[in-house]
Design a protein around this motif. Structure first.
Motif, PDB file in Angstrom:
ATOM      1  N   GLN A 283       0.747  -1.115   0.163  1.00 14.01           N
ATOM      2  CA  GLN A 283       0.088  -0.106   0.081  1.00 14.01           C
ATOM      3  C   GLN A 283       0.875   1.280   0.108  1.00 14.01           C
ATOM      4  O   GLN A 283       0.692   2.247  -0.767  1.00 14.01           O
ATOM      5  N   ALA A 284       1.732   1.086   0.726  1.00 14.09           N
ATOM      6  CA  ALA A 284       2.713   2.322   0.878  1.00 14.09           C
ATOM      7  C   ALA A 284       3.432   2.728  -0.504  1.00 14.09           C
ATOM      8  O   ALA A 284       3.520   3.853  -0.903  1.00 14.09           O
ATOM      9  N   CYS A 285       3.988   1.755  -1.131  1.00 11.54           N
ATOM     10  CA  CYS A 285       4.705   1.844  -2.482  1.00 11.54           C
ATOM     11  C   CYS A 285       3.545   2.445  -3.318  1.00 11.54           C
ATOM     12  O   CYS A 285       3.857   3.337  -4.399  1.00 11.54           O
ATOM     13  N   GLN A 286       2.472   1.880  -3.458  1.00  7.88           N
ATOM     14  CA  GLN A 286       1.326   2.383  -4.433  1.00  7.88           C
ATOM     15  C   GLN A 286       0.982   3.770  -4.074  1.00  7.88           C
ATOM     16  O   GLN A 286       0.892   4.436  -5.047  1.00  7.88           O
ATOM     17  N   THR A 287       0.817   4.165  -2.987  1.00 11.63           N
ATOM     18  CA  THR A 287       0.400   5.520  -2.541  1.00 11.63           C
ATOM     19  C   THR A 287       1.702   6.499  -2.724  1.00 11.63           C
ATOM     20  O   THR A 287       1.408   7.528  -3.500  1.00 11.63           O
ATOM     21  N   ALA A 288       2.906   6.210  -2.607  1.00 12.74           N
ATOM     22  CA  ALA A 288       4.001   6.912  -3.032  1.00 12.74           C
ATOM     23  C   ALA A 288       4.126   6.996  -4.449  1.00 12.74           C
ATOM     24  O   ALA A 288       4.382   8.200  -5.030  1.00 12.74           O
ATOM     25  N   THR A 289       3.984   6.040  -5.152  1.00 17.43           N
ATOM     26  CA  THR A 289       3.839   6.064  -6.809  1.00 17.43           C
ATOM     27  C   THR A 289       2.778   7.063  -7.362  1.00 17.43           C
ATOM     28  O   THR A 289       3.040   7.883  -8.209  1.00 17.43           O
ATOM     29  N   GLN A 290       1.649   7.165  -6.575  1.00 16.64           N
ATOM     30  CA  GLN A 290       0.723   8.003  -7.063  1.00 16.64           C
ATOM     31  C   GLN A 290       0.729   9.466  -6.773  1.00 16.64           C
ATOM     32  O   GLN A 290       0.470  10.543  -7.419  1.00 16.64           O
ATOM     33  N   ALA A 291       2.038   9.661  -5.697  1.00 18.84           N
ATOM     34  CA  ALA A 291       2.524  11.104  -5.266  1.00 18.84           C
ATOM     35  C   ALA A 291       3.274  11.386  -6.588  1.00 18.84           C
ATOM     36  O   ALA A 291       3.887  12.700  -6.554  1.00 18.84           O
ATOM     37  N   LEU A 292       3.867  10.552  -7.171  1.00 20.81           N
ATOM     38  CA  LEU A 292       4.957  11.136  -8.343  1.00 20.81           C
ATOM     39  C   LEU A 292       4.620  11.846  -9.282  1.00 20.81           C
ATOM     40  O   LEU A 292       5.313  12.802  -9.759  1.00 20.81           O
ATOM     41  N   GLU A 293       3.215  11.763  -9.952  1.00 17.21           N
ATOM     42  CA  GLU A 293       2.767  12.420 -11.043  1.00 17.21           C
ATOM     43  C   GLU A 293       2.618  14.074 -10.516  1.00 17.21           C
ATOM     44  O   GLU A 293       3.211  14.941 -11.101  1.00 17.21           O
ATOM     45  N   PRO A 294       1.857  14.223  -9.478  1.00 17.24           N
ATOM     46  CA  PRO A 294       1.844  15.784  -9.055  1.00 17.24           C
ATOM     47  C   PRO A 294       3.027  16.232  -8.750  1.00 17.24           C
ATOM     48  O   PRO A 294       3.448  17.417  -8.878  1.00 17.24           O
ATOM     49  N   ALA A 295       4.004  15.476  -7.976  1.00 19.76           N
ATOM     50  CA  ALA A 295       5.414  15.957  -7.617  1.00 19.76           C
ATOM     51  C   ALA A 295       6.075  16.448  -8.664  1.00 19.76           C
ATOM     52  O   ALA A 295       7.007  17.297  -8.749  1.00 19.76           O
ATOM     53  N   SER A 296       6.011  15.722  -9.900  1.00 17.53           N
ATOM     54  CA  SER A 296       6.647  15.754 -11.113  1.00 17.53           C
ATOM     55  C   SER A 296       6.321  17.083 -11.844  1.00 17.53           C
ATOM     56  O   SER A 296       6.961  17.805 -12.600  1.00 17.53           O
ATOM     57  N   ALA A 297       4.875  17.559 -11.361  1.00 16.46           N
ATOM     58  CA  ALA A 297       4.466  18.667 -12.142  1.00 16.46           C
ATOM     59  C   ALA A 297       4.607  20.011 -11.357  1.00 16.46           C
ATOM     60  O   ALA A 297       4.409  21.130 -12.135  1.00 16.46           O
ATOM     61  N   VAL A 298       5.268  20.002 -10.407  1.00 10.26           N
ATOM     62  CA  VAL A 298       5.539  21.135  -9.551  1.00 10.26           C
ATOM     63  C   VAL A 298       6.970  21.089  -9.047  1.00 10.26           C
ATOM     64  O   VAL A 298       7.744  20.190  -8.708  1.00 10.26           O
ATOM     65  N   ALA A 299       7.661  22.492  -9.413  1.00  2.32           N
ATOM     66  CA  ALA A 299       8.962  22.545  -8.856  1.00  2.32           C
ATOM     67  C   ALA A 299       9.337  22.725  -7.288  1.00  2.32           C
ATOM     68  O   ALA A 299       9.147  23.937  -6.778  1.00  2.32           O
ATOM     69  N   SER A 300       9.323  21.771  -6.760  1.00  2.00           N
ATOM     70  CA  SER A 300       9.350  21.867  -5.174  1.00  2.00           C
ATOM     71  C   SER A 300      10.560  20.929  -4.615  1.00  2.00           C
ATOM     72  O   SER A 300      10.235  19.809  -4.622  1.00  2.00           O
TER      73      SER A 300
END
Length: 446
Positions: free
Chosen positions: A386-403
């Motif tokens: 579950q943790a890896c799936q959730t973290a993977t879902q975070a990657l798309e918005p993370a790559s869209a924002v310079a943070s």
């Protein structure tokens, strides 16, 4: 009478060198001075003379025994070494000629007989100055509203894309507004300008904080405090101190975090008309500080205070615009994060899950940031898949924002997967991490 000699321009190859660009972007002045010496032949004694610094101070900076952070010194370095303002996060300097680099680089490679295409040009700084003198500078309440509207737009775009690309425009507008403060104006207009300048300084500080450039962030937060103090806006001073408290938690300085948020609460309580929403937000920042200190009872009390204040919010409250973001969804997710900071993962997980369901889809940084915290709570409970799936879902918005803050959190999560590195689900996450955030090297920096 002879005119004073104009400082020599740095070579274009140095100003376009990726190492120089990076050093300027993060204001690593030691590396800037080293590159100027090595690649432009400008030695420390001349660097000091051009920047108004003693040779010994330049030597200390290059040896990293001293840091240069004050804005007036950064400006002197920009002007003395002829480093374009935007490279150091400054507004365009008066001496800049926008097309100079392009002409220098392209003149030698033009094919014989080919008519060069003239680049679009902007008026020179002397023209800007003349036009500024000729322009009526009387301001109205409508002008102030236009400034405030632009600030709201900056915050919205910061949530969507990050503040890196916005920062030069924000800093430029801050300098413009500070310049307007030098003229005598009716008190309501003058106070409005101070308020706008304070918010622009806080926003600039926030963009540096999100980029993990903490010294620069603190300098701008301090400027925001000074501007707000000029008009005795204690609610806004509390807001800035709350930002500084949050930054202290990232710098692993929990005692500083608690000191800042305690001062923020004192300012808010002494201010007339402080709204329950402001007090709820400050109580939540207090919970973060206590959780970082590992104080369970104090964290739970602060969370109780946050909910108590939040329940007192009424539709007609005159909330400052800067606290409008602190709604029910934010209250819930921050509660979850506070529990997660305490190690209470089982309590935190459903709260963060609920808040993520309510999250505004346009807030890319928020979605990535809160998904990281959800993944972390799941991993703390041994829910690897579950943790890896959730973290993977975070990657798309993370790559869209310079943070840098968000990408750093995801790299941190990858570090916490060390005991499971050979598991297929962990290997799949690593591949996705590198695909979405190619600059991530797999380090475990916090």
């Amino acid at each position: 009478m002879t005119e004073p000699s104009r400082p020599q321009e740095l070579p274009a190859r140095l100003l376009t060198d990726p190492e120089m660009i990076k050093a300027c972007r993060v204001r690593d002045i030691a590396n800037v001075f080293r590159l100027v010496k090595v690649k432009a032949g400008v030695y420390p004694s001349m660097i000091g003379k051009r920047c108004g610094l003693t040779p010994s101070r330049v030597g200390e900076v290059m040896a990293r025994r001293r840091q240069l952070q004050h804005m007036d010194v950064i400006e002197r370095i920009s002007d003395g070494l002829r480093i374009p303002g935007h490279m150091l996060g400054l507004a365009r300097r008066p001496w800049e000629t926008p097309q100079a680099l392009e002409v220098t680089e392209r003149k030698a490679v033009q094919e014989q007989g080919q008519t060069p295409q003239q680049p679009a040009t902007l008026p020179g700084p002397d023209v800007d100055s003349i036009l500024a003198m000729a322009t009526c500078t009387s301001l109205s309440p409508a002008t102030l509203e236009a400034f405030r509207s632009s600030i709201e737009d900056y915050w919205r775009r910061d949530d969507q894309h990050g503040g890196e690309a916005l920062r030069p425009a924000i800093v430029g507008q801050l300098r413009y507004v500070v310049g307007l403060l030098k003229e005598n104006r009716p008190l309501p207009i003058q106070n409005g300008l101070y308020s706008i300048a304070a918010e622009l300084a806080r926003l600039t500080g926030w963009t540096y904080f999100d980029a993990r450039q903490y010294n620069q962030a603190r300098a701008y937060f301090t400027q925001a405090l000074q501007l707000a103090k000029e008009i005795d806006d204690r609610q806004f001073m509390a807001n800035v101190l709350a930002c500084m408290s949050l930054q202290a938690t990232y710098q692993d300085k929990p005692a500083d975090a608690l000191a800042f948020v305690s001062a923020a609460q004192d300012q808010a309580r002494s201010a007339p008309g402080t709204t329950p929403r402001v007090l709820a937000m400050l109580a939540m920042r207090g919970a973060f500080a206590h959780a970082t200190l590992g104080s369970k009872d104090s964290t739970h009390r602060a969370l109780g205070d946050a909910y108590s204040h939040f329940e007192q919010i009424q539709a007609g409250d005159a909330d400052p615009s800067w606290v409008a973001y602190f709604g029910e969804s934010k209250l819930i997710v921050d509660t979850g994060i506070a529990h997660a900071r305490l190690g209470e993962a089982a309590t935190a997980e459903p709260l963060i899950t609920d808040a993520l369901r309510r999250e505004d889809r346009t807030n890319q940084r928020g979605r990535a940031f809160h998904s990281f915290w959800l993944a972390r709570t799941q991993l703390d409970q041994g829910k690897l898949e579950q943790a890896c799936q959730t973290a993977t879902q975070a990657l798309e918005p993370a790559s869209a924002v310079a943070s840098e803050r968000v990408s750093g959190h995801l790299t941190e999560f990858y570090g916490e997967l060390a005991p499971y590195r050979d598991e297929p689900i962990a290997l799949a996450f690593e591949a996705q991490l590198r695909a979405h955030l190619p600059l991530v090297s797999g380090s475990t920096r916090p």
